[in-house]
Scaffold this motif. Structure first.
Motif, mmCIF file in Angstrom:
data_model
loop_
_atom_site.group_PDB
_atom_site.id
_atom_site.type_symbol
_atom_site.label_atom_id
_atom_site.label_comp_id
_atom_site.label_asym_id
_atom_site.label_seq_id
_atom_site.Cartn_x
_atom_site.Cartn_y
_atom_site.Cartn_z
ATOM 1 N N GLY A 215 11.315 -48.872 65.531
ATOM 2 C CA GLY A 215 11.852 -47.536 65.316
ATOM 3 C C GLY A 215 13.117 -47.280 66.106
ATOM 4 O O GLY A 215 13.620 -48.153 66.822
ATOM 5 N N LYS A 216 13.638 -46.063 65.959
ATOM 6 C CA LYS A 216 14.848 -45.645 66.656
ATOM 7 C C LYS A 216 14.513 -44.533 67.649
ATOM 8 O O LYS A 216 13.602 -43.725 67.430
ATOM 9 C CB LYS A 216 15.895 -45.133 65.658
ATOM 10 N N ARG A 217 15.272 -44.460 68.709
ATOM 11 C CA ARG A 217 15.012 -43.506 69.784
ATOM 12 C C ARG A 217 15.302 -42.066 69.346
ATOM 13 O O ARG A 217 16.301 -41.785 68.701
ATOM 14 C CB ARG A 217 15.878 -43.870 70.999
ATOM 15 N N HIS A 232 5.630 -40.045 67.042
ATOM 16 C CA HIS A 232 5.996 -40.420 68.406
ATOM 17 C C HIS A 232 4.953 -41.412 68.900
ATOM 18 O O HIS A 232 3.777 -41.293 68.580
ATOM 19 C CB HIS A 232 6.035 -39.171 69.293
ATOM 20 N N TYR A 233 5.368 -42.396 69.684
ATOM 21 C CA TYR A 233 4.447 -43.460 70.084
ATOM 22 C C TYR A 233 3.190 -42.937 70.771
ATOM 23 O O TYR A 233 2.096 -43.475 70.585
ATOM 24 C CB TYR A 233 5.161 -44.475 70.982
ATOM 25 N N HIS A 294 9.397 -43.706 66.340
ATOM 26 C CA HIS A 294 10.097 -43.802 67.623
ATOM 27 C C HIS A 294 10.390 -45.266 67.951
ATOM 28 O O HIS A 294 9.762 -46.176 67.406
ATOM 29 C CB HIS A 294 9.198 -43.191 68.704
ATOM 30 N N ASP A 295 11.332 -45.497 68.866
ATOM 31 C CA ASP A 295 11.675 -46.885 69.163
ATOM 32 C C ASP A 295 10.637 -47.591 70.029
ATOM 33 O O ASP A 295 10.764 -48.788 70.292
ATOM 34 C CB ASP A 295 13.067 -47.002 69.804
ATOM 35 N N HIS A 296 9.597 -46.872 70.456
ATOM 36 C CA HIS A 296 8.460 -47.530 71.090
ATOM 37 C C HIS A 296 7.356 -47.784 70.069
ATOM 38 O O HIS A 296 6.203 -48.008 70.440
ATOM 39 C CB HIS A 296 7.928 -46.707 72.260
#
Length: 409
Positions: A215-217, A232-233, A294-296
């Motif tokens: 994902g992206k932040r 969201h992670y 999300h990026d996580h």
């Protein structure tokens, strides 16, 4: 209700003093009791407590620096989230971001009475806030103490309130224990069903079955009430089960073009977590539309039954393999290259139609178990939620003493 009438008679005409929490309690930071080990095992005896949502992080075999809460119970207060826990078992601590609270004089105020009163306070946690609350605000909170000039009667009233609330808590605990037993049974059957011992199956690496899309932040400042649906992670292990059909959060619509998405049928997993078990926790995205991640998070895009994949990722066998691909740094982080090499079972690999039918059959069986153990609208979890709501109602009633004019809680 009879107990409310009884308390009204018990408190009829008694004086109430509103005293600062800091005057009624002592506190200690857990510095002397911090654990040094970084790996834990259920085979060990002493629980390791953290101030975070996990609470019991694991178990250690360290024999020194153990707080004997079995002899002197404490209230664990999380400085940052303001959450509190009653602890009456021996433990070591992982986090220094908490206070160990005791009564300054058990001959005047019962610690468990204080604990139940703390539970009536609304959370003062502000999203994104990172300040310590105990010294700054909580020591000045005013606690209602009945019969301040008659310690014996005061303790009798406090003890009666504690007894009633303990009864509600015990009822909830019994249901929770039953749920835990059912979950253990479910986990056993799930793992057996997905072991495929002697079955027609091929074990394939995740990376050979599909691809991982990171994902992206986005940040807390990007959240809005209406916008792009996102996962969201943190929500993966706090809000979703093994599947999800809608997202809870949204971010600004103008970010749409810069985000990455999970498509319906993808399995979404987080790459960070408080514990090794939480890292790589997965949910099947079953929504009608794509959802930003999300990026996580990673979206695992594949051609298998998504719930079959996410169920298998809960098995003890998979979790043990996954643990080898988690970097145990300050924040436990998934090493995706190694993770992608973990093998999962593909039934009837030479016959795609039969393979999908077998995966669907297994998912249907596990879904029935899942309803019993995890559904918020059916089974034991619903009963536990109702009991908890009832307990909170009577707790707040029992501790809602009239305040004098100008008093601030």
């Amino acid at each position: 209700m009879r107990l409310i009438g009884f308390l009204e008679r018990l408190l009829d005409g008694v004086a109430i003093a509103w005293l600062p929490l800091g005057q009624l309690t002592n506190y200690e930071q857990p510095t002397k009791y911090l654990v040094t080990a970084t790996s834990y095992s259920d085979k060990f005896k002493t629980p390791v407590l953290t101030a975070g949502k996990t609470f019991v992080l694991g178990y250690t075999d360290e024999a020194e620096g153990i707080y004997k809460a079995s002899e002197t119970p404490v209230v664990i207060f999380d400085d940052f989230t303001t959450a509190s826990k009653w602890v009456s078992f021996d433990f070591k601590a992982k986090s220094s971001a908490m206070k160990m609270v005791t009564s300054s004089d058990e001959g005047k105020v019962l610690l468990k009475y204080i604990y139940y009163w703390l539970k009536t306070l609304p959370s003062e946690l502000v999203d994104g806030d990172h300040k310590r609350h105990w010294i700054g605000t909580y020591t000045n909170k005013k606690v209602p103490i009945p019969c301040p000039d008659n310690p014996q009667k005061s303790l009798e009233i406090q003890a009666e309130i504690v007894r009633m609330l303990d009864t509600f808590a015990e009822l909830t605990a019994e249901l929770t224990a039953e749920l835990k037993a059912r979950k253990k049974q479910y986990n056993y059957y799930r793992d057996q069903l997905l072991s495929f011992e002697g079955g027609e199956v091929e074990w394939k690496a995740l990376g050979d079955i599909g691809e991982f899309i990171r994902g992206k932040r986005f940040t807390k400042a990007d959240y809005v009430e209406e916008g792009v649906s996102v996962i969201h992670y943190g929500e993966i292990y706090t809000r979703y089960g093994v599947w999800a059909d809608h997202a809870f959060s949204k971010v600004r619509a103008e970010m749409a073009g810069s985000l990455r998405y999970a498509e319906p049928g993808d399995v979404v997993l987080t790459d960070v977590g408080e514990t090794v078990e939480e890292v790589g926790k997965a949910v099947a995205w079953l929504g009608d539309e794509r959802v930003a991640i999300h990026d996580h998070c990673y979206a695992f895009r594949h051609s298998m039954n998504p719930k079959f994949v996410s169920y298998y990722m809960q098995t003890q066998s998979f979790i043990a393999k996954k643990a080898k691909h988690v970097a145990r740094t300050k924040v436990n982080t998934l090493l995706i290259n190694g993770f992608s090499k973990i093998e999962i079972p593909v039934p009837f690999p030479g016959d795609p139609e039969r393979s999908q039918a077998e995966q669907a059959r297994i998912v249907a069986i596990l879904d029935k178990f899942d309803v019993l153990t995890n559904s918020i609208s059916e089974g034991l979890p619903r009963e536990i939620a109702l009991r908890q709501k009832q307990y909170e109602h009577y707790r707040d009633r029992l501790l809602s003493f009239p305040k004098p004019e100008g008093a601030v809680a």
